[in-house]
Design a protein around this motif. Structure first.
Motif, mmCIF file in Angstrom:
data_model
loop_
_atom_site.group_PDB
_atom_site.id
_atom_site.type_symbol
_atom_site.label_atom_id
_atom_site.label_comp_id
_atom_site.label_asym_id
_atom_site.label_seq_id
_atom_site.Cartn_x
_atom_site.Cartn_y
_atom_site.Cartn_z
ATOM 1 N N GLY A 8 0.839 -1.189 0.000
ATOM 2 C CA GLY A 8 0.000 0.000 0.000
ATOM 3 C C GLY A 8 0.875 1.240 0.000
ATOM 4 O O GLY A 8 1.619 1.473 0.961
ATOM 5 N N ASP A 10 1.276 5.603 -1.039
ATOM 6 C CA ASP A 10 0.444 6.808 -1.138
ATOM 7 C C ASP A 10 1.178 8.031 -1.676
ATOM 8 O O ASP A 10 0.631 9.125 -1.696
ATOM 9 C CB ASP A 10 -0.168 7.131 0.220
ATOM 10 C CG ASP A 10 0.876 7.456 1.278
ATOM 11 O OD1 ASP A 10 2.088 7.481 0.973
ATOM 12 O OD2 ASP A 10 0.480 7.689 2.435
ATOM 13 N N SER A 15 6.776 5.901 0.921
ATOM 14 C CA SER A 15 6.406 4.974 -0.164
ATOM 15 C C SER A 15 7.636 4.278 -0.735
ATOM 16 O O SER A 15 7.596 3.083 -1.033
ATOM 17 C CB SER A 15 5.646 5.704 -1.274
ATOM 18 O OG SER A 15 4.357 6.059 -0.851
ATOM 19 N N LEU A 36 -0.573 -0.961 -4.673
ATOM 20 C CA LEU A 36 -1.902 -0.372 -4.648
ATOM 21 C C LEU A 36 -1.818 1.041 -4.093
ATOM 22 O O LEU A 36 -1.261 1.257 -3.020
ATOM 23 C CB LEU A 36 -2.829 -1.212 -3.770
ATOM 24 C CG LEU A 36 -4.249 -0.701 -3.572
ATOM 25 C CD1 LEU A 36 -5.012 -0.660 -4.894
ATOM 26 C CD2 LEU A 36 -4.983 -1.591 -2.578
ATOM 27 N N CYS A 37 -2.365 1.983 -4.849
ATOM 28 C CA CYS A 37 -2.486 3.363 -4.395
ATOM 29 C C CYS A 37 -3.975 3.689 -4.393
ATOM 30 O O CYS A 37 -4.643 3.562 -5.422
ATOM 31 C CB CYS A 37 -1.725 4.306 -5.320
ATOM 32 S SG CYS A 37 -1.788 6.036 -4.795
ATOM 33 N N PRO A 98 -9.070 4.144 2.048
ATOM 34 C CA PRO A 98 -7.858 3.329 1.922
ATOM 35 C C PRO A 98 -7.862 1.998 2.674
ATOM 36 O O PRO A 98 -7.545 0.965 2.082
ATOM 37 C CB PRO A 98 -6.745 4.262 2.430
ATOM 38 C CG PRO A 98 -7.256 5.624 2.126
ATOM 39 C CD PRO A 98 -8.752 5.545 2.349
ATOM 40 N N ILE A 102 -7.660 -1.584 0.725
ATOM 41 C CA ILE A 102 -6.489 -2.433 0.961
ATOM 42 C C ILE A 102 -6.924 -3.821 1.422
ATOM 43 O O ILE A 102 -6.458 -4.846 0.911
ATOM 44 C CB ILE A 102 -5.530 -1.784 1.982
ATOM 45 C CG1 ILE A 102 -4.839 -0.573 1.358
ATOM 46 C CG2 ILE A 102 -4.498 -2.794 2.493
ATOM 47 C CD1 ILE A 102 -4.106 0.314 2.354
ATOM 48 N N ILE A 114 0.722 -8.081 3.751
ATOM 49 C CA ILE A 114 0.471 -6.681 3.395
ATOM 50 C C ILE A 114 1.623 -5.867 3.960
ATOM 51 O O ILE A 114 2.005 -6.041 5.117
ATOM 52 C CB ILE A 114 -0.855 -6.165 4.005
ATOM 53 C CG1 ILE A 114 -2.048 -6.966 3.477
ATOM 54 C CG2 ILE A 114 -1.041 -4.668 3.716
ATOM 55 C CD1 ILE A 114 -3.354 -6.685 4.227
ATOM 56 N N MET A 116 2.716 -1.869 4.460
ATOM 57 C CA MET A 116 2.209 -0.502 4.370
ATOM 58 C C MET A 116 2.954 0.398 5.343
ATOM 59 O O MET A 116 3.700 -0.085 6.188
ATOM 60 C CB MET A 116 0.700 -0.473 4.648
ATOM 61 C CG MET A 116 0.298 -0.958 6.023
ATOM 62 S SD MET A 116 -1.480 -1.050 6.252
ATOM 63 C CE MET A 116 -1.962 0.621 5.965
#
Length: 160
Positions: A8, A10, A15, A36-37, A98, A102, A114, A116
């Motif tokens: 994830g 952003d 990032s 994924l954004c 978000p 996600i 995941i 993030m």
């Protein structure tokens, strides 16, 4: 066994660190990566038949066009960097809240992990908008790796 990792991102400074951690985990496990954004639905322009937002929408909604293009560019660049390193990578930009997006994408992809970021929120931010990371941690059915903010990111944020 880790076979699919959802990252994830952003566009924040962290990032790059999220992508680096995801790449390292993918190399160590042979997993594929999906970036994924998630953008605010108010700033999301739907793709037309050519895979790009409609030109009329871009003219009518310039702020949304800038937001969408920035998100698309972020994902394209991160996917290209990962692929250049030999990692199987895909990515996309989706609209929505978000944490919800996600979690839904992790389930759809059957992600085994995941990755993030986490940022330090002020007390008012925690009570008004909540933490995306906290929401994901509370509801995830798969392990979550959290990449914390660096000291520099935290000091920059405190100056806002």
């Amino acid at each position: 066994m880790i076979h699919a990792i959802l990252l994830g991102i952003d566009g924040s400074d962290r990032s790059r660190r999220i992508v680096a951690v995801g790449a390292e985990l993918a190399r160590a496990t042979g997993a594929s990566v999906h970036l994924l954004c998630v953008v605010d639905p108010a700033y999301y322009l739907e793709e037309g038949p050519n895979g790009l937002p409609d030109t009329h929408d871009e003219i009518d909604y310039p702020a949304a066009a800038i937001e969408r293009e920035g998100a698309d560019q972020l994902v394209r660049q991160a996917v290209a960097d990962l692929q250049q390193q030999g990692t199987q990578a895909t990515g996309e930009v989706l609209p929505g809240e978000p944490a919800t997006v996600i979690l839904e994408k992790a389930a759809t992809l059957k992600s085994s992990l995941i990755v993030m970021g986490h940022r330090h929120l002020s007390w008012i931010e925690r009570h008004t908008s909540g933490s995306v990371c906290h929401k994901v941690l509370e509801h995830a059915l798969t392990p979550v790796v959290v990449v914390p903010s660096t000291d520099q990111e935290q000091h920059s944020r405190e100056g806002e």
